[in-house]
Scaffold this motif. Structure first.
Motif: not given
Length: 168
Positions: A2-8
């Protein structure tokens, strides 16, 4: 990931809330969850009152899991509509809301999780998100260095750039 893909989305908050509910033996509802705690909260006679500040995604949550401290910490599940929201945000423009509670429509249970444990678990989840974001930054930077051409070759072939990429 989630952090790697900047999941908002409040994935981390939902995971923490589910963990807290499980610790109290409360059934986990579907939907977006968030966690609230603070000194300004009180649970008396089956009624939750008070406020919690800087609650992540409070305005978007379907339910809030509230940790009320004391000798025996209590985990309280409050469905949407059981709080009012004063919208706020942090420096990254992420939602950090103040939630005000005055409701008896709750499900509560004793928990072994206290505020210190909850903060530690939250910090661990945020650390994982940061590590994922850094992984994404390294991947994007490396790709850019291989795509960007200067003086007839990719800048990723220059020793100084390779040194910086290796440091990352």
């Amino acid at each position: 990931v989630a952090g790697e893909h900047a999941l908002p989305l409040p994935l981390a908050e939902t995971m923490l809330a589910q963990w807290l509910l499980a610790s109290a033996g409360i059934e986990v509802p579907d939907g977006i969850l968030t966690v609230a705690y603070g000194d300004g909260l009180s649970l008396q006679g089956g009624r939750l009152t008070g406020s919690a500040e800087r609650v992540t995604w409070g305005r978007d949550a379907d339910a809030t899991v509230v940790l009320v401290g004391g000798e025996t910490p209590r985990c309280v599940l409050v469905q949407r509509g059981g709080w009012s929201v004063e919208a706020g945000q942090n420096v990254a423009r992420e939602p950090r809301d103040t939630l005000r509670f005055d409701t008896s429509e709750i499900v509560a249970g004793a928990t072994t999780v206290d505020a210190k444990m909850l903060r530690a678990a939250g910090a661990a989840v945020r650390t994982q998100q940061i590590a994922g974001a850094l992984t994404g930054v390294v991947a994007m930077t490396t790709q850019y260095a291989m795509d960007r051409v200067q003086f007839g070759r990719p800048i990723g072939k220059f020793q100084a750039v390779q040194q910086n990429l290796a440091s990352m």
